[in-house]
Design a protein around this motif. Structure first.
Motif, PDB file in Angstrom:
ATOM      1  N   ASP A 184      -0.807   4.725  20.087  1.00 45.65           N
ATOM      2  CA  ASP A 184      -2.154   4.995  19.562  1.00 45.65           C
ATOM      3  C   ASP A 184      -2.598   6.432  19.815  1.00 45.65           C
ATOM      4  O   ASP A 184      -3.736   6.682  20.214  1.00 45.65           O
ATOM      5  N   VAL A 202      -6.474   7.724  19.319  1.00 43.56           N
ATOM      6  CA  VAL A 202      -7.093   7.253  18.084  1.00 43.56           C
ATOM      7  C   VAL A 202      -7.161   5.723  18.127  1.00 43.56           C
ATOM      8  O   VAL A 202      -7.121   5.132  19.197  1.00 43.56           O
ATOM      9  N   GLY A 203      -7.280   5.076  16.958  1.00 46.01           N
ATOM     10  CA  GLY A 203      -7.375   3.623  16.936  1.00 46.01           C
ATOM     11  C   GLY A 203      -6.038   2.955  17.193  1.00 46.01           C
ATOM     12  O   GLY A 203      -5.021   3.605  17.478  1.00 46.01           O
ATOM     13  N   PRO A 206      -1.908   3.533  14.578  1.00 38.29           N
ATOM     14  CA  PRO A 206      -2.137   4.469  13.475  1.00 38.29           C
ATOM     15  C   PRO A 206      -0.879   4.612  12.612  1.00 38.29           C
ATOM     16  O   PRO A 206       0.189   4.925  13.126  1.00 38.29           O
ATOM     17  N   ASN A 222      -5.837   3.159  11.054  1.00 41.06           N
ATOM     18  CA  ASN A 222      -5.430   2.407  12.247  1.00 41.06           C
ATOM     19  C   ASN A 222      -5.292   0.933  11.876  1.00 41.06           C
ATOM     20  O   ASN A 222      -6.284   0.228  11.688  1.00 41.06           O
ATOM     21  N   ASP A 227      -9.782   0.251  11.209  1.00 36.88           N
ATOM     22  CA  ASP A 227     -10.699   1.374  11.063  1.00 36.88           C
ATOM     23  C   ASP A 227      -9.923   2.648  10.735  1.00 36.88           C
ATOM     24  O   ASP A 227      -8.694   2.648  10.696  1.00 36.88           O
ATOM     25  N   SER A 229      -9.760   6.722  11.842  1.00 34.52           N
ATOM     26  CA  SER A 229     -10.176   7.818  12.719  1.00 34.52           C
ATOM     27  C   SER A 229     -10.432   9.049  11.862  1.00 34.52           C
ATOM     28  O   SER A 229      -9.569   9.480  11.102  1.00 34.52           O
ATOM     29  N   ILE A 231     -10.900  12.843  12.001  1.00 28.80           N
ATOM     30  CA  ILE A 231     -10.650  13.996  12.859  1.00 28.80           C
ATOM     31  C   ILE A 231     -11.225  15.243  12.185  1.00 28.80           C
ATOM     32  O   ILE A 231     -10.828  15.575  11.068  1.00 28.80           O
ATOM     33  N   GLU A 245     -11.763  13.729  17.249  1.00 31.57           N
ATOM     34  CA  GLU A 245     -12.201  12.534  16.525  1.00 31.57           C
ATOM     35  C   GLU A 245     -13.732  12.461  16.598  1.00 31.57           C
ATOM     36  O   GLU A 245     -14.292  12.256  17.665  1.00 31.57           O
ATOM     37  N   ARG A 248     -15.072   6.889  14.191  1.00 30.20           N
ATOM     38  CA  ARG A 248     -14.091   5.842  13.902  1.00 30.20           C
ATOM     39  C   ARG A 248     -14.774   4.881  12.945  1.00 30.20           C
ATOM     40  O   ARG A 248     -15.656   4.137  13.323  1.00 30.20           O
TER      41      ARG A 248
END
Length: 305
Positions: A184, A202-203, A206, A222, A227, A229, A231, A245, A248
């Motif tokens: 992740d 991140v989520g 990914p 993700n 969801d 992310s 960035i 990030e 989300r």
């Protein structure tokens, strides 16, 4: 001129053609088994669809949205990632389980060259903005293969995080973003030195990563956390510029393929398990609506004709 999305429905072997003026499915096409990834030619006339479990590459005429050719090879084994050279004359295809890259002439739709990576599970294809370099994430080897487009030879492999899949180069050409699905994380890597400049959480799982046309944002799908992310690639805070990030964004279940429209005003996310697309308005970074498509949509492309 009309704008359409081409969405691959993996678990019903179809493609949904969505008209972006009506936000509805205009046409459904039957494909070979398990369509995964898609790329549209530079002139918008054709699309190439990798049917991973069917071990075929379907060629779509974008005027009629019909399959006009099927490309096969004995070494196709889960053909997956696809990408085009900057001049559009050649298509690169990564075959995951045979761990080979196929180079296809887009004028003749014939395979010209087969190049083994000697890495485990070579899965996606991503070109640098200048078109000179191809990056191929190897999910099982936890590294990236680098190919030179001019010589059509592998020049390097370098390590990244576990399970790399989503890969793209920022439009400035200086930073390679890699989404590592097994821990992740997002790695931001210098394209000259291959040094990891930043690591970001991140989520969950990914799997896809794309940049907005202006390079301001990277969007990362993700899968397990449902969801995206968001960035901001050059966030400025306290005199420091960094990728960060900033949001989300909840979407459907099992977020997958992502694509932007031409002007970057909207992004579209294929939600594998809710069988729909999330339409994201980039000026607000909010989901505007959902569009129903087929079963298990994943690969997605934008075409303007």
């Amino acid at each position: 001129m009309s704008e359409h999305l081409i969405i691959l429905n993996k678990d019903e072997d179809t493609i949904s053609i969505v008209n972006l003026e009506t936000n509805k499915v205009e046409k459904t096409i039957d494909t070979d088994h398990n369509p995964h990834e898609v790329v549209v030619t530079k002139d918008g006339k054709k699309s190439y669809v990798a049917c991973s479990l069917g071990n075929k590459l379907n060629v779509i005429d974008n005027d009629t949205f019909e399959i006009v050719k099927r490309i096969e090879h004995p070494d196709f084994s889960f053909p997956h990632g696809v990408g085009l050279t900057k001049d559009g004359k050649k298509l690169y295809l990564a075959s995951t389980y045979s761990e080979k890259v196929f180079i296809i002439n887009t004028e003749t739709d014939e395979i010209e060259k087969v190049i083994p990576t000697y890495q485990k599970y070579s899965h996606m294809i991503s070109f640098s903005p200048d078109g000179q370099t191809v990056y191929i994430p190897n999910i099982g080897s936890n590294n990236i293969t680098v190919m030179d487009v001019k010589t059509e030879k592998i020049t390097n492999h370098f390590p990244v995080g576990p399970g790399p899949e989503g890969v793209a180069v920022h439009p400035n050409g200086q930073h390679l973003y890699v989404a590592n699905q097994d821990d992740d994380t997002l790695f931001v890597i210098d394209t000259t030195s291959y040094e990891v400049l930043y690591k970001r959480r991140v989520g969950n799982v990914p799997v896809r990563l794309v940049f907005s046309p202006d390079g301001k944002y990277a969007l990362i799908a993700n899968r397990q956390s449902g969801d995206v992310s968001v960035i901001e690639t050059e966030q400025q805070i306290n005199g420091t510029v960094r990728p960060w990030e900033i949001k989300r964004l909840p979407v459907g279940v099992w977020a997958g393929g992502i694509v932007f429209n031409q002007d970057g005003s909207h992004a579209y996310v294929a939600n594998n398990k809710t069988n729909d697309l999330s339409v994201i308005k980039m000026s607000t970074l909010k989901e505007e609506r959902r569009i129903d498509v087929g079963i298990h949509p994943d690969g997605i492309a934008y075409v303007k004709r």
